[in-house]
Enzyme design. Sequence first.
Site, mmCIF file in Angstrom:
data_model
loop_
_atom_site.group_PDB
_atom_site.id
_atom_site.type_symbol
_atom_site.label_atom_id
_atom_site.label_comp_id
_atom_site.label_asym_id
_atom_site.label_seq_id
_atom_site.Cartn_x
_atom_site.Cartn_y
_atom_site.Cartn_z
ATOM 1 N N GLY A 21 0.802 -1.210 0.000
ATOM 2 C CA GLY A 21 0.000 0.000 0.000
ATOM 3 C C GLY A 21 0.837 1.264 0.000
ATOM 4 O O GLY A 21 0.305 2.354 0.172
ATOM 5 N N THR A 22 2.150 1.126 -0.206
ATOM 6 C CA THR A 22 3.028 2.293 -0.231
ATOM 7 C C THR A 22 2.932 2.980 -1.585
ATOM 8 O O THR A 22 2.996 2.323 -2.632
ATOM 9 C CB THR A 22 4.489 1.887 0.032
ATOM 10 O OG1 THR A 22 4.561 1.134 1.239
ATOM 11 C CG2 THR A 22 5.386 3.110 0.139
ATOM 12 N N THR A 23 2.793 4.298 -1.572
ATOM 13 C CA THR A 23 2.742 5.066 -2.814
ATOM 14 C C THR A 23 4.052 5.833 -2.996
ATOM 15 O O THR A 23 4.909 5.859 -2.118
ATOM 16 C CB THR A 23 1.556 6.042 -2.807
ATOM 17 O OG1 THR A 23 1.683 6.928 -1.680
ATOM 18 C CG2 THR A 23 0.238 5.289 -2.684
ATOM 19 N N SER B 222 -3.605 1.841 -4.353
ATOM 20 C CA SER B 222 -3.244 3.149 -3.799
ATOM 21 C C SER B 222 -4.038 3.433 -2.539
ATOM 22 O O SER B 222 -3.639 4.257 -1.711
ATOM 23 C CB SER B 222 -3.499 4.248 -4.832
ATOM 24 O OG SER B 222 -4.869 4.297 -5.202
ATOM 25 N N ASN B 223 -5.157 2.730 -2.374
ATOM 26 C CA ASN B 223 -5.996 2.910 -1.193
ATOM 27 C C ASN B 223 -6.805 1.634 -0.975
ATOM 28 O O ASN B 223 -7.462 1.167 -1.902
ATOM 29 C CB ASN B 223 -6.930 4.110 -1.386
ATOM 30 C CG ASN B 223 -7.559 4.571 -0.101
ATOM 31 O OD1 ASN B 223 -8.139 3.785 0.640
ATOM 32 N ND2 ASN B 223 -7.438 5.868 0.184
ATOM 33 N N HIS C 64 -4.018 15.390 3.570
ATOM 34 C CA HIS C 64 -3.501 14.298 4.404
ATOM 35 C C HIS C 64 -2.755 14.857 5.605
ATOM 36 O O HIS C 64 -2.461 16.052 5.668
ATOM 37 C CB HIS C 64 -2.569 13.389 3.589
ATOM 38 C CG HIS C 64 -3.290 12.367 2.786
ATOM 39 N ND1 HIS C 64 -3.734 12.609 1.502
ATOM 40 C CD2 HIS C 64 -3.663 11.096 3.075
ATOM 41 C CE1 HIS C 64 -4.340 11.521 1.045
ATOM 42 N NE2 HIS C 64 -4.314 10.591 1.976
ATOM 43 N N LYS D 119 2.760 12.536 5.908
ATOM 44 C CA LYS D 119 2.764 11.907 4.585
ATOM 45 C C LYS D 119 3.800 12.600 3.704
ATOM 46 O O LYS D 119 3.752 13.818 3.509
ATOM 47 C CB LYS D 119 1.386 11.979 3.935
ATOM 48 C CG LYS D 119 1.305 11.226 2.610
ATOM 49 C CD LYS D 119 -0.124 11.130 2.111
ATOM 50 C CE LYS D 119 -0.212 10.403 0.778
ATOM 51 N NZ LYS D 119 0.329 9.025 0.850
ATOM 52 N N GLY E 237 -1.374 8.801 -3.672
ATOM 53 C CA GLY E 237 -1.690 7.773 -4.663
ATOM 54 C C GLY E 237 -3.174 7.727 -4.970
ATOM 55 O O GLY E 237 -3.575 7.452 -6.112
ATOM 56 N N THR E 238 -3.989 8.023 -3.969
ATOM 57 C CA THR E 238 -5.433 8.046 -4.179
ATOM 58 C C THR E 238 -5.828 9.142 -5.152
ATOM 59 O O THR E 238 -6.660 8.936 -6.043
ATOM 60 C CB THR E 238 -6.157 8.242 -2.831
ATOM 61 O OG1 THR E 238 -5.796 7.174 -1.954
ATOM 62 C CG2 THR E 238 -7.666 8.275 -3.013
#
Length: 227
Positions: A65-67, A91-92, A125, A129, A135-136
């Site tokens: 889940g890492t962007t 991305s999410n 965010h 971050k 990514g979302t």
Amino acid sequence: MGKTIEQIATQRGHQISHIIDVNNAQDLQTITKGDTDVVIEFTQPESAFENVKYCVENQIPIVCGTTGWLEKRPTIEQICQEKKSAFFYASNYSIGVNIFFRINQILAKMMNPYAQYEVSIEEIHHTEKKDAPSGTAITLAEGIIENLERKKGWKLAENTVDQITITALREPNVAGTHTVFYESEIDTIEIKHIAHSRQGFALGAVLAAEWLKDKQGVFGMNDLLGF
């Protein structure tokens, strides 16, 4: 995020074989497919590629889940296919966000004939971050580009005719807020997703890990949710 994933996984009856962070990063090399069914990877952009690469090369299914590292994603997918391993990326991982993604695509297709509406994206965010845009937000932009003929790409906080402007804000204690705007001289249409905590992201990652076990190939949330 890791602590929340651990809590949910344990509550769902899973045993945690390893917990790895910046203080024991070398321990990744001790994980094998014999002692671990699935790895869940939420780290930082600078470390994600090597973490994922180790797992797919050693046939350990991995949920990532890492962007912020996705320029190297094609390499991972190629290794995954060659090694007959399993790689799941999103991305999410929030179920609600993935429904939001689908609504975003449908709305973009509906707005395609109406050039008087200018589209933009805003994401907010927490201050920890590191990558921007999220990514979302990029996934939202990609969903629009696929369905809105007048947009060919996206730019961070830049207003150009054929690009989608993404504004990235960082504020304390914000789990994640994403808004898509369609604005004209007459009115504004917006769709928004607000995450109240990290619980939804963590639960989705655990569900993905449960689903990925014993599979081979490259997968994403559409596969998990049956979209």
